[in-house]
Motif scaffolding. Structure first.
Motif, PDB file in Angstrom:
ATOM      1  N   GLU A 169       0.838  -1.277   0.018  1.00 27.74           N
ATOM      2  CA  GLU A 169      -0.208  -0.099   0.090  1.00 27.74           C
ATOM      3  C   GLU A 169       0.998   0.965  -0.073  1.00 27.74           C
ATOM      4  O   GLU A 169       2.245   1.395   0.555  1.00 27.74           O
ATOM      5  CB  GLU A 169      -1.022  -0.010   1.172  1.00 27.74           C
ATOM      6  CG  GLU A 169      -2.027  -1.015   1.190  1.00 27.74           C
ATOM      7  CD  GLU A 169      -3.263  -0.879   2.345  1.00 27.74           C
ATOM      8  OE1 GLU A 169      -2.821  -0.136   3.183  1.00 27.74           O
ATOM      9  OE2 GLU A 169      -4.049  -1.859   2.320  1.00 27.74           O
ATOM     10  N   ASP A 170       0.402   2.201  -0.720  1.00 24.60           N
ATOM     11  CA  ASP A 170       0.738   3.842  -0.573  1.00 24.60           C
ATOM     12  C   ASP A 170      -0.311   4.509  -0.757  1.00 24.60           C
ATOM     13  O   ASP A 170      -1.450   4.103  -0.466  1.00 24.60           O
ATOM     14  CB  ASP A 170       1.881   3.945  -1.768  1.00 24.60           C
ATOM     15  CG  ASP A 170       1.635   3.908  -3.025  1.00 24.60           C
ATOM     16  OD1 ASP A 170       0.104   4.118  -3.239  1.00 24.60           O
ATOM     17  OD2 ASP A 170       2.056   3.996  -4.000  1.00 24.60           O
ATOM     18  N   ALA A 171      -0.177   5.747  -0.717  1.00 28.05           N
ATOM     19  CA  ALA A 171      -0.913   6.966  -0.695  1.00 28.05           C
ATOM     20  C   ALA A 171      -2.056   6.691  -1.821  1.00 28.05           C
ATOM     21  O   ALA A 171      -3.282   6.987  -1.633  1.00 28.05           O
ATOM     22  CB  ALA A 171      -0.313   8.232  -0.577  1.00 28.05           C
ATOM     23  N   THR A 223      -3.100   3.764  -3.508  1.00 28.28           N
ATOM     24  CA  THR A 223      -3.663   2.430  -3.620  1.00 28.28           C
ATOM     25  C   THR A 223      -4.992   2.371  -2.691  1.00 28.28           C
ATOM     26  O   THR A 223      -5.784   1.216  -2.978  1.00 28.28           O
ATOM     27  CB  THR A 223      -2.689   1.520  -3.410  1.00 28.28           C
ATOM     28  OG1 THR A 223      -2.254   1.512  -2.047  1.00 28.28           O
ATOM     29  CG2 THR A 223      -1.321   1.463  -4.277  1.00 28.28           C
ATOM     30  N   LYS A 224      -5.319   3.199  -1.944  1.00 28.84           N
ATOM     31  CA  LYS A 224      -6.491   3.078  -1.132  1.00 28.84           C
ATOM     32  C   LYS A 224      -7.587   2.818  -1.902  1.00 28.84           C
ATOM     33  O   LYS A 224      -7.883   3.558  -2.724  1.00 28.84           O
ATOM     34  CB  LYS A 224      -6.344   4.222  -0.124  1.00 28.84           C
ATOM     35  CG  LYS A 224      -5.446   4.487   0.772  1.00 28.84           C
ATOM     36  CD  LYS A 224      -5.612   5.783   1.580  1.00 28.84           C
ATOM     37  CE  LYS A 224      -5.679   6.915   0.733  1.00 28.84           C
ATOM     38  NZ  LYS A 224      -5.806   8.282   1.649  1.00 28.84           N
ATOM     39  N   GLY A 225      -8.483   1.802  -1.649  1.00 27.83           N
ATOM     40  CA  GLY A 225      -9.602   1.453  -2.107  1.00 27.83           C
ATOM     41  C   GLY A 225      -9.658   1.079  -3.528  1.00 27.83           C
ATOM     42  O   GLY A 225     -10.854   1.024  -4.193  1.00 27.83           O
ATOM     43  N   GLN A 228      -8.058  -2.059  -4.519  1.00 26.20           N
ATOM     44  CA  GLN A 228      -7.921  -3.554  -4.494  1.00 26.20           C
ATOM     45  C   GLN A 228      -8.804  -4.112  -5.646  1.00 26.20           C
ATOM     46  O   GLN A 228      -9.998  -4.128  -5.462  1.00 26.20           O
ATOM     47  CB  GLN A 228      -7.823  -4.295  -3.165  1.00 26.20           C
ATOM     48  CG  GLN A 228      -7.665  -5.624  -3.335  1.00 26.20           C
ATOM     49  CD  GLN A 228      -6.220  -6.273  -4.006  1.00 26.20           C
ATOM     50  OE1 GLN A 228      -5.240  -5.590  -3.803  1.00 26.20           O
ATOM     51  NE2 GLN A 228      -6.309  -7.405  -4.474  1.00 26.20           N
ATOM     52  N   LYS A 286     -10.642   7.207  -8.258  1.00 30.11           N
ATOM     53  CA  LYS A 286     -10.432   7.120  -6.994  1.00 30.11           C
ATOM     54  C   LYS A 286      -8.831   7.332  -6.685  1.00 30.11           C
ATOM     55  O   LYS A 286      -8.282   8.034  -5.765  1.00 30.11           O
ATOM     56  CB  LYS A 286     -10.760   5.647  -6.436  1.00 30.11           C
ATOM     57  CG  LYS A 286     -10.341   5.442  -5.130  1.00 30.11           C
ATOM     58  CD  LYS A 286     -10.891   6.208  -4.108  1.00 30.11           C
ATOM     59  CE  LYS A 286     -10.245   5.862  -2.585  1.00 30.11           C
ATOM     60  NZ  LYS A 286     -10.752   6.686  -1.696  1.00 30.11           N
ATOM     61  N   ASN A 310      -7.253  10.126  -4.622  1.00 29.99           N
ATOM     62  CA  ASN A 310      -5.958   9.696  -3.470  1.00 29.99           C
ATOM     63  C   ASN A 310      -4.891  10.582  -3.964  1.00 29.99           C
ATOM     64  O   ASN A 310      -4.232  11.137  -2.788  1.00 29.99           O
ATOM     65  CB  ASN A 310      -5.772   8.254  -3.783  1.00 29.99           C
ATOM     66  CG  ASN A 310      -6.604   7.309  -3.352  1.00 29.99           C
ATOM     67  OD1 ASN A 310      -7.416   7.743  -2.602  1.00 29.99           O
ATOM     68  ND2 ASN A 310      -6.591   6.092  -3.564  1.00 29.99           N
ATOM     69  N   TYR A 337      -3.086  13.269  -1.234  1.00 28.43           N
ATOM     70  CA  TYR A 337      -1.953  13.568  -0.865  1.00 28.43           C
ATOM     71  C   TYR A 337      -1.154  14.793  -1.204  1.00 28.43           C
ATOM     72  O   TYR A 337      -0.405  15.182  -0.173  1.00 28.43           O
ATOM     73  CB  TYR A 337      -1.061  12.420  -1.610  1.00 28.43           C
ATOM     74  CG  TYR A 337       0.462  12.187  -1.136  1.00 28.43           C
ATOM     75  CD1 TYR A 337       0.981  11.501  -0.295  1.00 28.43           C
ATOM     76  CD2 TYR A 337       1.443  12.976  -2.242  1.00 28.43           C
ATOM     77  CE1 TYR A 337       2.366  11.696  -0.089  1.00 28.43           C
ATOM     78  CE2 TYR A 337       2.737  13.065  -1.862  1.00 28.43           C
ATOM     79  CZ  TYR A 337       3.046  12.279  -0.662  1.00 28.43           C
ATOM     80  OH  TYR A 337       4.413  12.319  -0.398  1.00 28.43           O
TER      81      TYR A 337
END
Length: 207
Positions: free
Chosen positions: A129-131, A133-135, A137, A191, A195, A199
């Motif tokens: 994960e990094d800033a 990749t949230k949401g 997957q 998304k 993200n 950031y």
């Protein structure tokens, strides 16, 4: 303000439209003063690595991009723009890249059922994960490319499966790369851009 780097990269209009759709104040520019004043940078790209690096050099952008990254400014490379983040590419002939992330671009091996260029929708597998990749997957995103970024595992954030395991997202500190086109990837792409916006906003607040 987000500056989308202008070096005749081809897909800038779609990138700007996608950024504006999520409420980001964005502008296409190669002006060094505007790049210096930007809150974040996006390096787009469609085309050949050697020509892209030559154009960045001609516009005096290589040194400035490295300077801004070293000062902590967020940078997102998209498609060819992600490849340019690396140390070099084997496309046509070996060409030196920006050297912001270790690795080399290499040709995707063609196999039956997996022609090159790799073109179409593929599912993301988040491996670290990094800033950005949230949401996302297992979300599907849109690829168009013939070369992949061969990077050390420590910089790999997401992959997809094609004729090989394709690096789909890479990052280090304030530098991010997406091999696919977020601006053409529907809600998943939106998304990822959101993200990036979060950031950038957090970076502004911390400074």
């Amino acid at each position: 303000m987000i500056i989308v780097i202008d070096y005749d990269a081809g897909n800038t209009r779609n990138v700007l439209r996608a950024l504006q759709a999520i409420g980001m104040d964005a502008k296409l520019s190669s002006d060094l003063a505007e790049i210096q004043q930007a809150d974040g940078l996006i390096l787009p790209g469609v085309g050949a690595f050697p020509l892209a690096m030559a154009e960045l050099q001609q516009r005096g952008l290589i040194t400035e991009l490295k300077k801004q990254v070293n000062q902590g400014k967020p940078l997102l490379g998209v498609c060819l723009g992600m490849q340019l983040l690396l140390e070099g590419s084997e496309e046509h002939t070996y060409t030196q890249g920006l050297g912001l992330i270790p690795g080399v671009c290499r040709p995707i091996p063609a196999q039956p059922g997996s022609p090159v260029p790799h073109m179409g929708w593929n599912q993301l597998d988040i491996v670290a994960e990094d800033a950005l990749t949230k949401g996302v997957q297992d979300e599907y995103v849109y690829f168009v490319h013939s070369y992949y970024t061969d990077v050390p595992k420590d910089y790999l954030r997401a992959t997809c499966e094609y004729s090989m395991t394709i690096p789909a997202m890479i990052s280090t500190k304030n530098v991010f790369g997406a091999q696919f086109h977020p601006e053409k990837s529907g809600e998943a792409g939106k998304k990822i851009l959101l993200n990036f916006k979060e950031y950038v906003d957090a970076t502004i607040t911390s400074n």
